[in-house]
Scaffold this motif. Structure first.
Motif, short mmCIF file in Angstrom:
data_model
loop_
_atom_site.label_atom_id
_atom_site.label_comp_id
_atom_site.label_asym_id
_atom_site.label_seq_id
_atom_site.Cartn_x
_atom_site.Cartn_y
_atom_site.Cartn_z
N ALA A 2 58.35 0.91 14.77
CA ALA A 2 59.04 2.16 14.44
C ALA A 2 59.21 2.20 12.93
CB ALA A 2 60.38 2.23 15.14
N CYS A 3 58.58 3.17 12.30
CA CYS A 3 58.64 3.21 10.84
C CYS A 3 59.53 4.35 10.35
CB CYS A 3 57.23 3.35 10.27
SG CYS A 3 56.38 4.82 10.82
N ASP A 49 53.91 17.93 27.55
CA ASP A 49 54.95 18.90 27.86
C ASP A 49 55.71 19.23 26.57
OD1 ASP A 49 56.68 16.73 27.36
OD2 ASP A 49 57.08 16.39 29.48
N SER A 50 56.58 20.22 26.62
CA SER A 50 57.27 20.68 25.40
C SER A 50 58.10 19.56 24.76
CB SER A 50 58.13 21.90 25.70
OG SER A 50 59.10 21.61 26.68
N GLU A 51 58.68 18.71 25.57
CA GLU A 51 59.47 17.59 25.03
C GLU A 51 58.56 16.60 24.28
OE1 GLU A 51 61.67 13.83 27.01
OE2 GLU A 51 62.43 15.79 27.68
N GLY A 52 57.40 16.32 24.85
CA GLY A 52 56.44 15.43 24.20
C GLY A 52 55.92 16.00 22.91
N VAL A 53 55.62 17.29 22.90
CA VAL A 53 55.16 17.95 21.67
C VAL A 53 56.22 17.85 20.58
CG1 VAL A 53 54.59 20.21 20.66
CG2 VAL A 53 53.58 19.53 22.85
N GLU A 54 57.44 18.14 20.95
CA GLU A 54 58.56 18.08 19.98
C GLU A 54 58.71 16.66 19.41
OE1 GLU A 54 62.23 19.59 18.17
OE2 GLU A 54 60.86 20.71 19.45
N ARG A 55 58.67 15.66 20.28
CA ARG A 55 58.84 14.27 19.86
C ARG A 55 57.72 13.85 18.91
NH1 ARG A 55 59.13 12.35 24.54
NH2 ARG A 55 56.95 11.76 24.79
N VAL A 56 56.47 14.18 19.26
CA VAL A 56 55.33 13.80 18.41
C VAL A 56 55.40 14.55 17.09
CG1 VAL A 56 52.82 13.92 18.19
CG2 VAL A 56 53.84 13.12 20.33
N GLN A 57 55.69 15.86 17.13
CA GLN A 57 55.73 16.66 15.91
C GLN A 57 56.80 16.15 14.95
OE1 GLN A 57 53.57 19.24 14.91
NE2 GLN A 57 54.59 18.65 13.02
N GLN A 58 57.98 15.86 15.47
CA GLN A 58 59.07 15.35 14.63
C GLN A 58 58.67 14.02 13.99
OE1 GLN A 58 62.66 15.23 16.96
NE2 GLN A 58 63.01 17.43 16.73
N HIS A 59 58.02 13.17 14.75
CA HIS A 59 57.61 11.88 14.22
C HIS A 59 56.54 12.07 13.14
CE1 HIS A 59 57.23 7.51 14.20
NE2 HIS A 59 55.93 7.72 14.05
N LEU A 60 55.56 12.93 13.40
CA LEU A 60 54.51 13.17 12.41
C LEU A 60 55.09 13.75 11.12
CD1 LEU A 60 51.64 14.63 14.62
CD2 LEU A 60 51.81 12.32 13.68
N ASP A 61 56.11 14.56 11.24
CA ASP A 61 56.76 15.13 10.07
C ASP A 61 57.44 14.07 9.21
OD1 ASP A 61 55.96 17.68 10.78
OD2 ASP A 61 57.91 18.25 11.63
N ALA A 62 57.86 12.96 9.85
CA ALA A 62 58.61 11.92 9.15
C ALA A 62 57.80 10.68 8.79
CB ALA A 62 59.81 11.50 10.00
N GLY A 97 54.34 9.15 7.40
CA GLY A 97 53.07 9.37 6.71
C GLY A 97 51.91 8.62 7.34
N PHE A 98 52.15 7.40 7.81
CA PHE A 98 51.08 6.61 8.43
C PHE A 98 50.54 7.33 9.67
CE2 PHE A 98 49.69 3.56 11.64
CZ PHE A 98 48.64 2.96 10.96
N CYS A 99 51.43 7.74 10.55
CA CYS A 99 51.00 8.40 11.78
C CYS A 99 50.37 9.76 11.47
CB CYS A 99 52.17 8.57 12.74
SG CYS A 99 52.72 6.99 13.47
N LEU A 100 50.88 10.46 10.47
CA LEU A 100 50.31 11.75 10.08
C LEU A 100 48.87 11.57 9.60
CD1 LEU A 100 50.73 14.77 9.74
CD2 LEU A 100 51.60 14.30 7.43
N ARG A 101 48.60 10.49 8.85
CA ARG A 101 47.22 10.23 8.42
C ARG A 101 46.32 9.93 9.62
NH1 ARG A 101 50.13 7.89 4.44
NH2 ARG A 101 50.02 5.80 5.30
N GLN A 102 46.81 9.14 10.57
CA GLN A 102 46.03 8.85 11.77
C GLN A 102 45.76 10.13 12.56
OE1 GLN A 102 45.21 5.81 10.51
NE2 GLN A 102 44.96 5.31 12.64
N TYR A 103 46.78 10.97 12.67
CA TYR A 103 46.62 12.26 13.34
C TYR A 103 45.56 13.10 12.62
CZ TYR A 103 47.50 17.16 14.32
OH TYR A 103 47.34 18.49 14.62
N GLY A 104 45.60 13.10 11.29
CA GLY A 104 44.63 13.85 10.50
C GLY A 104 43.20 13.38 10.76
N LEU A 105 43.02 12.07 10.88
CA LEU A 105 41.69 11.54 11.18
C LEU A 105 41.23 12.01 12.56
CD1 LEU A 105 42.06 7.87 9.88
CD2 LEU A 105 40.70 9.71 8.87
N GLU A 106 42.10 11.94 13.55
CA GLU A 106 41.76 12.40 14.89
C GLU A 106 41.41 13.89 14.88
OE1 GLU A 106 41.40 10.83 17.84
OE2 GLU A 106 41.76 8.91 16.91
N ARG A 107 42.18 14.65 14.11
CA ARG A 107 41.94 16.10 14.01
C ARG A 107 40.56 16.38 13.39
NH1 ARG A 107 44.65 20.92 15.42
NH2 ARG A 107 43.19 22.46 14.65
#
Length: 111
Positions: free
Chosen positions: A2-3, A26-39, A41-51
């Motif tokens: 947990a970073c 589901d909407s709860e999962g989307v919210e949880r992932v989005q909030q984490h990606l917003d906070a 940077g490491f996970c956001l970069r990984q998400y960017g690569l997947e995208r």
């Protein structure tokens, strides 16, 4: 790992990136992932690569959807890699090695 202070584990978020990209959470999962990606940077970069990979696939494959049996086999294989831990790096992210060979040679039907 947990970073961030959101209490969400990076490995958990990264394991859900595919579903997040394809709006399969589901909407709860989307919210949880989005909030984490917003906070995080490491996970956001990984998400960017997947995208980027998803965008490349979409451009390369045109508008034709993949056959359902191919999609199912790919999801099953991704799940196998995740569950077995095969390809896990020290940071808990996952990768899979693959190779692709293409030939521009035209096949002679008489052969």
């Amino acid at each position: 790992m947990a970073c961030t202070d959101d209490g969400v584990d990076c490995d958990e978020v990264l394991s859900q990136v595919y579903e997040y990209l394809h709006q399969e959470l589901d909407s709860e999962g989307v919210e949880r992932v989005q909030q984490h990606l917003d906070a995080c940077g490491f996970c956001l970069r990984q998400y960017g690569l997947e995208r980027e990979v998803q965008d490349l696939i979409a451009r390369s494959c045109g508008c034709s959807p993949a056959p359902e049996n191919l999609r199912r086999r790919i999801i099953e294989r991704i799940t196998q890699v995740r569950v077995s831990g095969g390809g896990a790096t020290a940071t808990g992210t996952f990768y899979a090695e693959t190779s692709y060979t293409s030939s521009n040679a035209t096949m002679d039907p008489e052969r």
